[in-house]
Design an enzyme around this catalytic site. Structure first.
Site, PDB file in Angstrom:
ATOM      1  N   THR A  13       2.183 -14.731  14.006  1.00 16.06           N
ATOM      2  CA  THR A  13       1.680 -14.057  12.805  1.00 16.06           C
ATOM      3  C   THR A  13       2.047 -12.582  12.881  1.00 16.06           C
ATOM      4  O   THR A  13       2.013 -11.986  13.966  1.00 16.06           O
ATOM      5  CB  THR A  13       0.146 -14.156  12.632  1.00 16.06           C
ATOM      6  OG1 THR A  13      -0.271 -13.159  11.678  1.00 16.06           O
ATOM      7  CG2 THR A  13      -0.622 -13.881  13.913  1.00 16.06           C
ATOM      8  N   ASP A  60       0.167 -10.456  11.723  1.00 17.30           N
ATOM      9  CA  ASP A  60      -1.128  -9.767  11.851  1.00 17.30           C
ATOM     10  C   ASP A  60      -1.535  -9.521  13.307  1.00 17.30           C
ATOM     11  O   ASP A  60      -2.416  -8.702  13.568  1.00 17.30           O
ATOM     12  CB  ASP A  60      -2.240 -10.570  11.161  1.00 17.30           C
ATOM     13  CG  ASP A  60      -2.117 -10.539   9.657  1.00 17.30           C
ATOM     14  OD1 ASP A  60      -1.253  -9.805   9.148  1.00 17.30           O
ATOM     15  OD2 ASP A  60      -2.879 -11.256   8.990  1.00 17.30           O
ATOM     16  N   ARG A 106       0.783  15.855  -2.356  1.00 17.93           N
ATOM     17  CA  ARG A 106      -0.080  14.747  -2.787  1.00 17.93           C
ATOM     18  C   ARG A 106      -0.756  14.061  -1.602  1.00 17.93           C
ATOM     19  O   ARG A 106      -0.301  14.173  -0.467  1.00 17.93           O
ATOM     20  CB  ARG A 106       0.767  13.671  -3.480  1.00 17.93           C
ATOM     21  CG  ARG A 106       1.108  13.988  -4.909  1.00 17.93           C
ATOM     22  CD  ARG A 106       2.050  12.937  -5.466  1.00 17.93           C
ATOM     23  NE  ARG A 106       2.292  13.183  -6.881  1.00 17.93           N
ATOM     24  CZ  ARG A 106       3.330  12.732  -7.555  1.00 17.93           C
ATOM     25  NH1 ARG A 106       4.253  12.012  -6.948  1.00 17.93           N
ATOM     26  NH2 ARG A 106       3.453  12.998  -8.833  1.00 17.93           N
ATOM     27  N   MET A 117      -0.558  -5.075   5.437  1.00 21.34           N
ATOM     28  CA  MET A 117      -1.146  -6.407   5.619  1.00 21.34           C
ATOM     29  C   MET A 117      -2.095  -6.464   6.816  1.00 21.34           C
ATOM     30  O   MET A 117      -2.011  -5.645   7.730  1.00 21.34           O
ATOM     31  CB  MET A 117      -0.053  -7.447   5.754  1.00 21.34           C
ATOM     32  CG  MET A 117       0.440  -7.938   4.410  1.00 21.34           C
ATOM     33  SD  MET A 117       1.540  -9.335   4.600  1.00 21.34           S
ATOM     34  CE  MET A 117       1.628  -9.880   2.894  1.00 21.34           C
ATOM     35  N   GLU A 171      -5.265  -4.206   4.298  1.00 22.55           N
ATOM     36  CA  GLU A 171      -5.690  -4.952   3.103  1.00 22.55           C
ATOM     37  C   GLU A 171      -7.069  -5.582   3.254  1.00 22.55           C
ATOM     38  O   GLU A 171      -7.753  -5.842   2.268  1.00 22.55           O
ATOM     39  CB  GLU A 171      -4.668  -6.046   2.759  1.00 22.55           C
ATOM     40  CG  GLU A 171      -4.608  -7.166   3.772  1.00 22.55           C
ATOM     41  CD  GLU A 171      -3.737  -8.339   3.321  1.00 22.55           C
ATOM     42  OE1 GLU A 171      -3.179  -9.003   4.186  1.00 22.55           O
ATOM     43  OE2 GLU A 171      -3.619  -8.563   2.118  1.00 22.55           O
ATOM     44  N   ARG A 208      -1.499   9.096  -4.920  1.00 26.13           N
ATOM     45  CA  ARG A 208      -0.701   7.935  -5.323  1.00 26.13           C
ATOM     46  C   ARG A 208      -0.921   6.795  -4.335  1.00 26.13           C
ATOM     47  O   ARG A 208      -1.222   7.031  -3.173  1.00 26.13           O
ATOM     48  CB  ARG A 208       0.793   8.281  -5.341  1.00 26.13           C
ATOM     49  CG  ARG A 208       1.179   9.302  -6.405  1.00 26.13           C
ATOM     50  CD  ARG A 208       1.155   8.672  -7.795  1.00 26.13           C
ATOM     51  NE  ARG A 208       1.683   9.584  -8.796  1.00 26.13           N
ATOM     52  CZ  ARG A 208       0.965  10.465  -9.508  1.00 26.13           C
ATOM     53  NH1 ARG A 208      -0.351  10.560  -9.294  1.00 26.13           N
ATOM     54  NH2 ARG A 208       1.547  11.230 -10.410  1.00 26.13           N
ATOM     55  N   ILE A 262       7.088  -7.435   1.837  1.00 22.45           N
ATOM     56  CA  ILE A 262       8.238  -6.804   2.499  1.00 22.45           C
ATOM     57  C   ILE A 262       8.014  -6.845   4.020  1.00 22.45           C
ATOM     58  O   ILE A 262       8.957  -6.973   4.794  1.00 22.45           O
ATOM     59  CB  ILE A 262       8.348  -5.321   2.043  1.00 22.45           C
ATOM     60  CG1 ILE A 262       8.526  -5.227   0.528  1.00 22.45           C
ATOM     61  CG2 ILE A 262       9.410  -4.552   2.800  1.00 22.45           C
ATOM     62  CD1 ILE A 262       9.881  -5.598   0.034  1.00 22.45           C
ATOM     63  N   GLN A 263       6.722  -6.744   4.413  1.00 16.32           N
ATOM     64  CA  GLN A 263       6.394  -6.706   5.849  1.00 16.32           C
ATOM     65  C   GLN A 263       6.683  -8.022   6.559  1.00 16.32           C
ATOM     66  O   GLN A 263       6.775  -8.083   7.776  1.00 16.32           O
ATOM     67  CB  GLN A 263       4.892  -6.394   6.044  1.00 16.32           C
ATOM     68  CG  GLN A 263       4.535  -4.994   5.663  1.00 16.32           C
ATOM     69  CD  GLN A 263       3.039  -4.847   5.376  1.00 16.32           C
ATOM     70  OE1 GLN A 263       2.275  -4.436   6.229  1.00 16.32           O
ATOM     71  NE2 GLN A 263       2.618  -5.180   4.166  1.00 16.32           N
ATOM     72  N   ARG A 264       6.740  -9.105   5.786  1.00 16.70           N
ATOM     73  CA  ARG A 264       6.899 -10.431   6.391  1.00 16.70           C
ATOM     74  C   ARG A 264       8.324 -10.957   6.299  1.00 16.70           C
ATOM     75  O   ARG A 264       8.678 -11.922   6.967  1.00 16.70           O
ATOM     76  CB  ARG A 264       5.962 -11.397   5.680  1.00 16.70           C
ATOM     77  CG  ARG A 264       4.909 -11.934   6.580  1.00 16.70           C
ATOM     78  CD  ARG A 264       3.791 -12.604   5.838  1.00 16.70           C
ATOM     79  NE  ARG A 264       4.167 -13.728   5.031  1.00 16.70           N
ATOM     80  CZ  ARG A 264       3.277 -14.460   4.357  1.00 16.70           C
ATOM     81  NH1 ARG A 264       1.997 -14.160   4.410  1.00 16.70           N
ATOM     82  NH2 ARG A 264       3.660 -15.477   3.633  1.00 16.70           N
TER      83      ARG A 264
END
Ligand code: F6P
Length: 338
Positions: A131, A133, A168, A175, A228, A255, A262-264
């Site tokens: 994973t 994660d 900014r 994720m 997330e 922002r 994209i991370q996976r």
């Protein structure tokens, strides 16, 4: 021996390197027969399989995704925990009809739990942790994590210059629905100012104070990395919630960026290719030695294995005592609680 390999759950860069590691070792070193089971556990039920041989396992080492396809395992999980014995008999029948001597399941926490249940049914099964994660219990690291951290780090690096030009606050959501490992590592590697993790929670006043203090110190911009899985009081994504609250409460233009899948995707890093190759080779060795009901693992600098019964149903989470959290704290990085 005849070995089946499947991938289940969300994909992660390095699955193909792992399939190749298992398959080529099983075929070339142990003279086994190997089949690929398509689309996760449902492929086992429907006997949706492909023959894997040395040529078909070539050219996939650097490929992202999984050549076998993958799926979340909800229906299968229901069958395996069903009060109706017939459901489990159907699973066992499929395994035996395929003539398997062992099933290797590549997946995250949910998959490891299911693999353990299969071995409790009397089937020979081995788990391989996977994973982005990095939250599989029983191993120090999962393949996919290093690639995801590289991608997330590059994304935050890129936010620095645009944040600085416009003075900014940039909020980036990464994720990790239970565990904040990607956010912690990418945040620390890219110099994020505030790192928010599901395991630690947050106090909005701490976040706001930190941003205001930075501006008072003449630092023209701030980067907030949020996982997330950080819980927010609205139905919004954490990035949206924090960006709005920060802009409203500080008056600084803010922002948001959600990095998402994209991370996976894409090619695995060299580290993940090597990790998948080593874990795959170790899985083949366990089959040869008939050591079933185990999950292969990276423990310290060694490739090893642990009983599935010890890892099933558990998560590996960031703790406030984690080295990297403590080092960040010592350097003045905010984790939303300090
Ligand atoms: O692979 C882990 C993960 O990327 C989580 O961080 C994320 O919440 C989840 O998978 C989303 O995946 P999917 O939309 O495929 O269920």
């Amino acid at each position: 021996m005849k070995v089946g390999i499947l991938s289940s759950g969300g994909d992660a860069p390095g699955i193909n390197a792992t399939i190749r590691g298992i398959g080529k070792t099983a075929i070339n070193n142990y003279g086994m027969q190997v089949i690929g089971i398509q689309n996760g556990f449902s492929g086992l039920l429907y006997k949706d399989v492909v023959e894997l041989n040395d040529p078909s396992l070539s050219g996939i080492l650097n490929l992202g995704g999984t050549i076998l396809g993958t799926a979340r395992e909800k229906v299968f999980r229901k069958m395996i925990t069903s009060p109706d014995e017939k459901d489990r008999e159907q699973i066992k029948a499929a395994y035996h009809e395929l003539g398997l001597d062992c099933l290797v399941c590549i997946g995250g926490n949910g998959t490891q739990r299911t693999t353990w249940m299969l071995s409790e049914l009397g089937l020979n099964a081995i788990g391989v942790p996977k994973t982005i994660d990095n939250d599989v219990y029983g191993t120090d690291i999962t393949f996919g994590f290093d690639t995801a951290v590289n991608i997330a780090t590059e994304a935050i690096d890129r936010l620095h210059s645009t944040a600085s030009s416009h003075r900014r606050v940039m909020v980036i959501e990464l994720m990790g629905h239970h565990a904040g490992w990607i956010t912690l590592y990418a945040g620390m590697a890219s110099g994020a100012d505030i790192i928010l993790l599901p395991e630690l929670g947050y106090n909005m006043k701490v976040v706001i104070d930190k941003i205001q203090k930075r501006m008072e110190m003449g630092k023209a911009y701030s980067i907030v990395a949020v996982a997330e899985g950080v819980e927010v009081p609205t139905k919004e994504r954490p990035a949206t919630y924090f960006a709005r609250e920060i802009e409203t409460q500080t008056g600084f233009e803010t922002r948001e960026t959600v990095l998402g899948y994209i991370q996976r995707g894409g090619s695995p890093s060299p580290y993940d290719r090597i990790l998948g190759t080593l874990l795959g080779g170790h899985a083949a060795r366990l089959i040869h030695e008939k050591k079933f009901g185990r999950m292969v693992a990276r423990l310290g600098n060694t490739i090893s294995d642990v009983p599935l019964s010890e890892v099933a149903g558990k998560l590996r989470l960031v703790t406030p005592e984690s080295n990297l959290v403590q080092q960040g704290k010592r350097m003045g990085i905010s984790f939303g609680v300090w």
